[in-house]
Design a protein around this motif. Structure first.
Motif, PDB file in Angstrom:
ATOM      1  N   GLU A 123       1.353  15.968  55.699  1.00 30.96           N
ATOM      2  CA  GLU A 123       0.261  16.262  54.755  1.00 30.96           C
ATOM      3  C   GLU A 123       0.445  15.470  53.462  1.00 30.96           C
ATOM      4  O   GLU A 123      -0.489  14.847  52.955  1.00 30.96           O
ATOM      5  CB  GLU A 123       0.221  17.769  54.449  1.00 30.96           C
ATOM      6  N   GLU A 124       1.664  15.461  52.934  1.00 34.00           N
ATOM      7  CA  GLU A 124       1.925  14.706  51.710  1.00 34.00           C
ATOM      8  C   GLU A 124       1.752  13.207  51.955  1.00 34.00           C
ATOM      9  O   GLU A 124       1.148  12.501  51.139  1.00 34.00           O
ATOM     10  CB  GLU A 124       3.336  14.996  51.200  1.00 34.00           C
ATOM     11  N   MET A 125       2.272  12.719  53.085  1.00 36.83           N
ATOM     12  CA  MET A 125       2.136  11.295  53.419  1.00 36.83           C
ATOM     13  C   MET A 125       0.672  10.874  53.480  1.00 36.83           C
ATOM     14  O   MET A 125       0.325   9.776  53.042  1.00 36.83           O
ATOM     15  CB  MET A 125       2.808  10.995  54.760  1.00 36.83           C
ATOM     16  N   SER A 126      -0.166  11.737  54.004  1.00 36.76           N
ATOM     17  CA  SER A 126      -1.574  11.370  54.167  1.00 36.76           C
ATOM     18  C   SER A 126      -2.308  11.240  52.837  1.00 36.76           C
ATOM     19  O   SER A 126      -3.426  10.726  52.793  1.00 36.76           O
ATOM     20  CB  SER A 126      -2.292  12.371  55.070  1.00 36.76           C
ATOM     21  N   HIS A 127      -1.687  11.684  51.749  1.00 33.62           N
ATOM     22  CA  HIS A 127      -2.336  11.616  50.430  1.00 33.62           C
ATOM     23  C   HIS A 127      -1.699  10.608  49.484  1.00 33.62           C
ATOM     24  O   HIS A 127      -2.083  10.527  48.318  1.00 33.62           O
ATOM     25  CB  HIS A 127      -2.337  13.003  49.780  1.00 33.62           C
ATOM     26  N   LEU A 128      -0.739   9.828  49.965  1.00 33.03           N
ATOM     27  CA  LEU A 128      -0.055   8.881  49.089  1.00 33.03           C
ATOM     28  C   LEU A 128      -0.984   7.837  48.484  1.00 33.03           C
ATOM     29  O   LEU A 128      -0.720   7.326  47.399  1.00 33.03           O
ATOM     30  CB  LEU A 128       1.076   8.174  49.839  1.00 33.03           C
ATOM     31  N   LEU A 129      -2.054   7.495  49.166  1.00 33.27           N
ATOM     32  CA  LEU A 129      -2.964   6.470  48.653  1.00 33.27           C
ATOM     33  C   LEU A 129      -4.147   7.050  47.897  1.00 33.27           C
ATOM     34  O   LEU A 129      -4.997   6.311  47.402  1.00 33.27           O
ATOM     35  CB  LEU A 129      -3.450   5.584  49.811  1.00 33.27           C
ATOM     36  N   GLY A 143      -0.946  19.145  42.072  1.00 30.75           N
ATOM     37  CA  GLY A 143       0.019  20.134  42.529  1.00 30.75           C
ATOM     38  C   GLY A 143       0.723  19.819  43.839  1.00 30.75           C
ATOM     39  O   GLY A 143       1.613  20.562  44.242  1.00 30.75           O
ATOM     40  N   MET A 144       0.342  18.764  44.525  1.00 29.81           N
ATOM     41  CA  MET A 144       0.979  18.442  45.806  1.00 29.81           C
ATOM     42  C   MET A 144       2.363  17.834  45.591  1.00 29.81           C
ATOM     43  O   MET A 144       3.282  18.088  46.360  1.00 29.81           O
ATOM     44  CB  MET A 144       0.115  17.495  46.631  1.00 29.81           C
ATOM     45  N   PHE A 145       2.500  17.013  44.560  1.00 34.11           N
ATOM     46  CA  PHE A 145       3.761  16.349  44.263  1.00 34.11           C
ATOM     47  C   PHE A 145       4.259  16.818  42.903  1.00 34.11           C
ATOM     48  O   PHE A 145       3.474  17.152  42.027  1.00 34.11           O
ATOM     49  CB  PHE A 145       3.571  14.825  44.235  1.00 34.11           C
ATOM     50  N   SER A 146       5.562  16.803  42.744  1.00 31.17           N
ATOM     51  CA  SER A 146       6.116  17.125  41.426  1.00 31.17           C
ATOM     52  C   SER A 146       5.750  15.988  40.464  1.00 31.17           C
ATOM     53  O   SER A 146       5.439  14.874  40.906  1.00 31.17           O
ATOM     54  CB  SER A 146       7.637  17.274  41.515  1.00 31.17           C
TER      55      SER A 146
END
Length: 100
Positions: A4-10, A17-20
């Motif tokens: 899920e996090e990888m899919s939002h890197l771009l 709130g997904m990443f610190s």
């Protein structure tokens, strides 16, 4: 990092709130560097807020080394085995189109 996090890197902007904040600083720096855009004073300031100079050097080295390896493989169009291909096609970050 989760799929899920990888899919939002771009995503721009990154999902709130997904990443610190420290992770966001690294992602923005890595993305900007990879796209060969200038690293703004704001990006540097954000990195310096979360990391020491030594850590920033290590982050820069890691990002640069990954870019070097990726560009080498793209240039020589490295063949990959089936296991690697399966992993690449399941990655949530889309692959760029093959060169013509």
């Amino acid at each position: 990092m989760t799929d899920e996090e990888m899919s939002h890197l771009l995503d721009d902007p990154l999902p709130e709130g997904m990443f610190s904040p420290a992770e966001e600083a690294i992602i923005v720096f890595a993305r900007t560097s990879t796209w060969m855009r200038p690293i703004s004073d704001e990006i540097w300031k954000d990195l310096k807020h979360h990391f020491t100079d030594r850590q920033i050097i290590e982050i820069s080295w890691t990002v640069g080394l990954d870019q070097l390896v990726s560009r080498f493989h793209a240039t020589v169009q490295t063949d990959v085995d089936g296991v690697t291909t399966d992993q690449l096609t399941s990655c949530p970050v889309a692959l760029p189109p093959a060169p013509s």
